[in-house]
Design a protein around this motif. Structure first.
Motif, PDB file in Angstrom:
ATOM      1  N   ILE A   9     -12.218  12.529 -10.782  1.00 33.31           N
ATOM      2  CA  ILE A   9     -13.230  12.538  -9.716  1.00 33.31           C
ATOM      3  C   ILE A   9     -13.310  11.193  -8.998  1.00 33.31           C
ATOM      4  CG2 ILE A   9     -14.652  14.356 -10.713  1.00 33.31           C
ATOM      5  CD1 ILE A   9     -16.443  12.091 -11.871  1.00 33.31           C
ATOM      6  N   GLY A  10     -12.420  10.271  -9.358  1.00 36.53           N
ATOM      7  CA  GLY A  10     -12.378   9.001  -8.647  1.00 36.53           C
ATOM      8  C   GLY A  10     -13.539   8.073  -8.927  1.00 36.53           C
ATOM      9  N   CYS A  11     -14.168   8.207 -10.070  1.00 35.00           N
ATOM     10  CA  CYS A  11     -15.345   7.373 -10.350  1.00 35.00           C
ATOM     11  C   CYS A  11     -14.964   5.937 -10.715  1.00 35.00           C
ATOM     12  CB  CYS A  11     -16.174   7.992 -11.466  1.00 35.00           C
ATOM     13  SG  CYS A  11     -15.395   7.901 -13.086  1.00 35.00           S
ATOM     14  N   CYS A  53     -12.858   4.143 -15.521  1.00 38.67           N
ATOM     15  CA  CYS A  53     -11.741   3.643 -16.332  1.00 38.67           C
ATOM     16  C   CYS A  53     -11.460   2.184 -15.996  1.00 38.67           C
ATOM     17  CB  CYS A  53     -10.499   4.503 -16.120  1.00 38.67           C
ATOM     18  SG  CYS A  53     -10.134   4.878 -14.382  1.00 38.67           S
ATOM     19  N   PRO A  85      -5.694   8.506 -11.429  1.00 34.72           N
ATOM     20  CA  PRO A  85      -5.515   7.206 -12.049  1.00 34.72           C
ATOM     21  C   PRO A  85      -4.022   6.887 -12.118  1.00 34.72           C
ATOM     22  CG  PRO A  85      -5.881   8.877 -13.732  1.00 34.72           C
ATOM     23  CD  PRO A  85      -5.971   9.579 -12.405  1.00 34.72           C
ATOM     24  N   CYS A 104     -13.911   7.837 -19.756  1.00 36.25           N
ATOM     25  CA  CYS A 104     -13.593   8.757 -18.649  1.00 36.25           C
ATOM     26  C   CYS A 104     -14.470  10.006 -18.715  1.00 36.25           C
ATOM     27  CB  CYS A 104     -12.122   9.152 -18.675  1.00 36.25           C
ATOM     28  SG  CYS A 104     -11.732  10.387 -17.423  1.00 36.25           S
ATOM     29  N   PRO A 105     -15.356  10.185 -17.727  1.00 34.31           N
ATOM     30  CA  PRO A 105     -16.360  11.253 -17.814  1.00 34.31           C
ATOM     31  C   PRO A 105     -15.793  12.647 -17.642  1.00 34.31           C
ATOM     32  CG  PRO A 105     -16.920   9.650 -16.093  1.00 34.31           C
ATOM     33  CD  PRO A 105     -15.513   9.385 -16.501  1.00 34.31           C
ATOM     34  N   THR A 109     -10.047  13.228 -17.794  1.00 33.16           N
ATOM     35  CA  THR A 109      -8.755  12.996 -17.136  1.00 33.16           C
ATOM     36  C   THR A 109      -7.896  12.177 -18.081  1.00 33.16           C
ATOM     37  OG1 THR A 109      -9.829  12.939 -14.999  1.00 33.16           O
ATOM     38  CG2 THR A 109      -7.634  11.946 -15.121  1.00 33.16           C
ATOM     39  N   LEU A 110      -8.508  11.192 -18.693  1.00 35.67           N
ATOM     40  CA  LEU A 110      -7.824  10.347 -19.669  1.00 35.67           C
ATOM     41  C   LEU A 110      -8.282  10.788 -21.045  1.00 35.67           C
ATOM     42  CD1 LEU A 110      -8.501   7.005 -17.776  1.00 35.67           C
ATOM     43  CD2 LEU A 110      -6.403   8.360 -17.745  1.00 35.67           C
TER      44      LEU A 110
HETATM   45  S1  SF4 Z   1      -9.448   8.739 -14.588  1.00 35.50           S
HETATM   46 FE1  SF4 Z   1     -11.483   9.277 -15.322  1.00 35.50          FE
HETATM   47  S2  SF4 Z   1     -12.629   7.353 -15.282  1.00 35.50           S
HETATM   48 FE2  SF4 Z   1     -10.776   7.038 -14.035  1.00 35.50          FE
HETATM   49  S3  SF4 Z   1     -11.424   7.517 -11.936  1.00 35.50           S
HETATM   50 FE3  SF4 Z   1     -10.576   9.398 -12.787  1.00 35.50          FE
HETATM   51  S4  SF4 Z   1     -12.368  10.475 -13.620  1.00 35.50           S
HETATM   52 FE4  SF4 Z   1     -13.014   8.345 -13.312  1.00 35.50          FE
END
Ligand code: SF4
Ligand code: SF4
Ligand code: SF4
Lengths: 187, 717
Positions: A13-15, A18, A49, A131-132, A135-136
């Motif tokens: 989600i691009g938060c 990480c 990521p 990582c919410p 994704t990771l």
């Molecule tokens: S990999 Fe996970 S923590 Fe990193 S930007 Fe994407 S959702 Fe956020």
């Protein structure tokens, strides 16, 4: 039980949590070591990521004229040893993904060491810890095998990277977009 | 990795030499992610964060706000001493403050408040509070206003956040607990129907559960004018016009009835109001609803079919539907979906709102709201007043009556009916709607106090600024978005001369000659004990939620009392709702458009919201380097076709204006928004505040302003 870093790109989600968390690992001098990319910012919110994949025969280490980049027994490709690094930036150029970052002032390379302080004791790296979206993920080999068998695309390609490897064999595993393709719905 | 499996295999934590870990929760949103603060044992200072893997709701996960939250405590901008401004002409700026002692500051506050009250009556002093603080502080603030200051004018920033969810739940279910089930159920359901929630940015740590529903083959339906990061991957994205939710929800109920997806037995035994509602939603055919909402009939039909067929489903909503002048109706209309299908009152099925502020749930239950007393008691109910008076040691005659809502406080300031304000835990100079009016009302106050740990935009209007503590320097409980009461722990002693808000209020109460009602409260724990007693017998009964129990069980879901000694993770399992007859109410709600519809002069719809990097007014997060780097300034999201029409380009500065105000923003071109709608994030102050433009049209029941939609126009510069 050995665990590996596994990346499920579709979930991101691009938060950039990480990246924020990367600074919190003991050996990281509060600098983050990876990237999150907006894939097509004018169109949609897809992000991904860009993590060091910890190659098994790492071009970054092979390109280093003074062997400043060591490979840990866990397979993690470590950041350059500060006393050896010449600041030539061969590694950044050699890495197929441009991962190693460069500190101009100190004339030193720094890169992801897979939170070796943590992962050497089986503790997940900071990025995968926070990582919410999963994704990771920090998964066992068995969990990884399930993922790989699950994510097959209709064009016969694998959603999970397997042989043939894009560049070379890596300790981190990535699924390409399409993980829900062919997913059987519950009802 | 998810859920129960992970809990068996909880990773260890890393503890560096000369460090200890203090278990607590994030300071920001209602997720209240578990975290460990890293404290240097030599300096006794907070120096970082470590995941809290064993916390069952979030399992170590945090968004970037949570990861960097620790940087607030020892930040260079912290206020370390009280500030006094003698020259009132400097109000509205950062200028003119001098450092003062606590003695001088508190004496000055009491002198000025008392003289105003002597001249204009007790109600001329108001309290404006917030819910990003512990239950203990929220409880004490209500008591402080009514017992020490003796004013009826107390309200809080939850009016800009959770008030419509509260109103809708109360009307439909008879009780306002944000979620009818624990968050650990989310990923196990078969269909999530999420309306008006940018979950990925506002409650990011819910997302691994959301994606897991899809990974299991379940469905995700998202209702939002924008293709947010959660909508991007949804099975169905209903991209409605802002402000048209009520029509969409009525259409869902129409289709659920038409397709026979209703549970007649449940309706007959456990609800009222079905027949009227059935009649009302008759009108809301997919075609008719499509005209209003702009969502294609096919998508509406498919959404109702998926929700209807799902063995278990959860309807979720957030500020997108709630921050409207019909927010309460929107909430009740979405709850109708669960009530007609009987998908509530069992595990993996129910309704939930995404609570915005850290203690948005607990903070609204215990007497900071103009008409409420602790335990969700009503100030207009003599029996309720009597019960609270017994705990407080005052007589019912001494209890002030109901006041007015947050925005209406500013209207009374403008009319000079209110001349003094005690502001804490909130930054209305950024977060209130129609800011030109609100800032002016604050500027013209005779005397204003602001308690904060940074000099917020609102503090710029104060005569006295009191340095309070961050969440990490005090302890107490908060209630997360599930309704789970959890414990915040102190990781560091307050820095400088800062004091906790409860200490400050007790000091003022003493100077007010009201010491006997407050002096016995020497610690946060003392307040917690009195507070639990005050909730006993109320709907939101916390009486059994001791700190020990919270520690033992990883939090306690309210109600927790003699009947439910260990708390109540799932509500309504016995199919008993909280109305006197035990039935839930299915509500017949006619559609009405937003207060302001586009016209020739203002042809666009403006909507506002959050970004993942900032929290509320941004007073905290705009000071954190990582978050500021990621999102340093606001922008306006515009669809490329709209941009072509206005001949504007990406990154170009444009003027955006409404009937109430204007601001200049950088253009961000994106296809992820409707062509008739523009979006601006609301976390920014001064000239950058989008709330200069937003509409203060209030919901008749919740008094929630219509932040989420108004008519706007763009001008190329
Ligand atoms: S990999 Fe996970 S923590 Fe990193 S930007 Fe994407 S959702 Fe956020
Ligand atoms: S991804 Fe790049 S930096 Fe990482 S090991 Fe491979 S070559 Fe080196
Ligand atoms: S802001 Fe909310 S989602 Fe982010 S870490 Fe804090 S509590 Fe969790």
């Amino acid at each position: 039980m050995k665990k590996v870093l596994y990346i499920e790109l579709e979930n991101c989600i691009g938060c950039r949590s990480c990246l924020a968390a990367c600074t919190q690992c003991g050996g990281h001098e509060e600098r983050n070591r990876n990237y999150v990319i907006d894939v097509n910012p004018f169109v949609d919110r897809q992000t991904m990521p860009m993590m060091c994949l910890h190659c098994e025969n790492p071009p970054c280490a092979r390109s280093c004229p003074v062997q400043a980049i060591q490979v840990h027994e866990t397979g993690a490709v470590l950041s350059a040893m500060t006393e050896k690094c010449l600041g030539c930036q061969n590694c950044t150029i050699a890495c197929p993904y441009g991962i190693p970052k460069f500190d101009v002032e100190q004339n030193l390379m720094y890169k992801c060491d897979l939170c070796i302080d943590r992962t050497k004791d089986g503790i997940p790296p900071m990025c995968a810890s926070v990582c919410p979206t999963d994704t990771l993920q920090w998964v066992t080999e068995e969990e990884l095998a399930v993922k790989k068998s699950q994510f097959r695309l209709s064009n016969g390609m694998m959603a999970s990277m397997e042989d043939p490897y894009l560049e070379n064999k890596t300790n981190v595993h990535v699924s390409l977009p399409g993980i829900l393709e062919g997913k059987e719905k519950l009802f | 990795m998810l859920g129960d499996k992970a809990l068996k295999d909880v990773p260890k934590n890393v503890i560096h030499p000369n460090e200890e870990l203090i278990k607590t929760h994030c300071s920001y949103c209602g997720m209240q992610c578990g975290m460990n603060l890293r404290v240097n044992t030599k300096t006794n200072k907070i120096i970082g964060v470590e995941p809290r893997y064993e916390w069952p709701v979030t399992e170590g996960k945090m968004c970037p706000k949570g990861v960097t939250a620790y940087q607030q405590t020892n930040h260079k901008d912290r206020l370390l001493k009280p500030l006094i401004r003698d020259d009132a002409s400097k109000k509205g700026t950062k200028e003119g403050f001098r450092e003062a002692s606590w003695e001088e500051a508190l004496d000055l506050i009491v002198k000025n408040f008392k003289s105003l009250q002597g001249e204009y009556g007790e109600d001329t002093v108001s309290v404006f509070s917030g819910v990003s603080m512990t239950n203990e502080k929220c409880y004490l603030t209500g008591k402080f206003a009514r017992v020490a200051l003796k004013t009826k004018y107390i309200d809080y920033n939850g009016r800009f956040c959770m008030a419509s969810a509260a109103g809708g739940s109360l009307r439909s279910l008879g009780v306002d607990r944000g979620s009818s089930l624990p968050w650990t159920d989310l990923h196990q359901t078969d269909c999530l129907f999420i309306a008006g929630s940018n979950t990925a940015e506002c409650h990011p740590t819910s997302m691994y559960r959301v994606w897991e529903v899809q990974n299991r083959g379940g469905y995700l339906i998202v209702v939002d004018p924008r293709e947010t990061p959660i909508a991007r991957r949804a099975d169905l994205h209903l991209d409605l016009r802002p402000g048209t939710d009520l029509a969409l929800a009525n259409c869902m109920v129409h289709l659920l009835i038409k397709n026979g997806h209703i549970d007649e037995e449940f309706i007959n035994q456990h609800t009222n109001g079905f027949e009227e509602t059935k009649e009302l939603v008759e009108l809301f055919t997919p075609e008719y609803t499509s005209e209003i909402t702009g969502v294609s009939p096919e998508k509406l039909i498919r959404a109702a079919e998926i929700y209807g067929k799902a063995p278990n489903a959860i309807v979720m909503f957030a500020r997108g539907v709630e921050q409207q002048s019909k927010g309460v109706d929107n909430v009740s209309s979405y709850i109708n979906m669960a009530l007609v299908t009987g998908k509530i009152g069992r595990p993996k099925a129910g309704v939930a709102t995404f609570t915005g502020q850290g203690n948005g749930q607990g903070g609204r239950e215990h007497g900071q709201k103009s008409d409420l007393l602790p335990g969700y008691r009503k100030i207009t109910n003599p029996q309720h007043v009597k019960e609270v008076c017994e705990v407080w040691g005052i007589t019912p005659e001494e209890m002030p009556g109901p006041g007015v809502s947050a925005y209406e406080l500013f209207e009374l300031m403008d009319k000079k009916e209110i001349r003094g304000m005690y502001l804490l835990c909130s930054n209305p100079a950024v977060s209130a709607p129609n800011l030109n009016f609100v800032r002016n009302a604050m500027k013209n106050l005779d005397f204003m106090v602001c308690s904060d740990f940074y000099l917020s935009e609102s503090a710029e209007f104060a005569d006295v600024v009191l340095p309070t503590t961050t969440w990490s320097e005090d302890e107490g409980t908060v209630t997360n978005l599930e309704g789970r009461i959890i414990k915040i722990n102190q990781a560091q002693k307050p820095i400088g001369e800062s004091k906790t808000d409860w200490e400050i209020q007790i000091e003022i109460a003493k100077r007010y000659g009201k010491g006997k009602y407050f002096e016995h409260l020497k610690t946060a724990k003392d307040i917690a004990d009195e507070f639990r007693l005050a909730t006993k017998g109320g709907n939101a009964d916390y009486s059994g939620a001791t700190w020990e129990k919270i520690e033992e069980q990883n939090g306690v879901f309210w109600p927790c009392n003699e009947e439910n000694v260990n708390g109540t993770p799932h509500m309504f399992l016995d199919k008993k709702f909280y109305h006197p007859d035990g039935k839930a109410k299915i509500c017949a709600l006619p559609y009405r458009p937003p207060a302001e519809e586009p016209d020739e002069i203002y042809p666009l719809r403006l909507t506002t919201g959050r970004v993942v990097y900032h929290y509320l007014s941004g007073n905290q997060t705009r000071r954190i380097p990582f978050l500021k780097d990621m999102c340093p300034e606001p922008y306006v999201e515009i669809h490329p076709e709209l941009a072509v029409k206005y001949q504007i380009e990406h990154d170009e500065l444009i003027r955006l204006y409404t009937r109430r105000g204007e601001a200049t923003y950088k253009v961000k071109i994106t296809e992820a928004i409707r062509k008739d709608t523009v979006f601006v994030p609301y976390h920014f102050g001064h000239k950058e505040s989008i709330n200069l433009l937003t509409n203060a049209a209030l919901d008749p029941m919740s008094r929630m302003p219509e932040f989420k939609v108004c008519a706007a126009q763009i001008e190329k510069l």
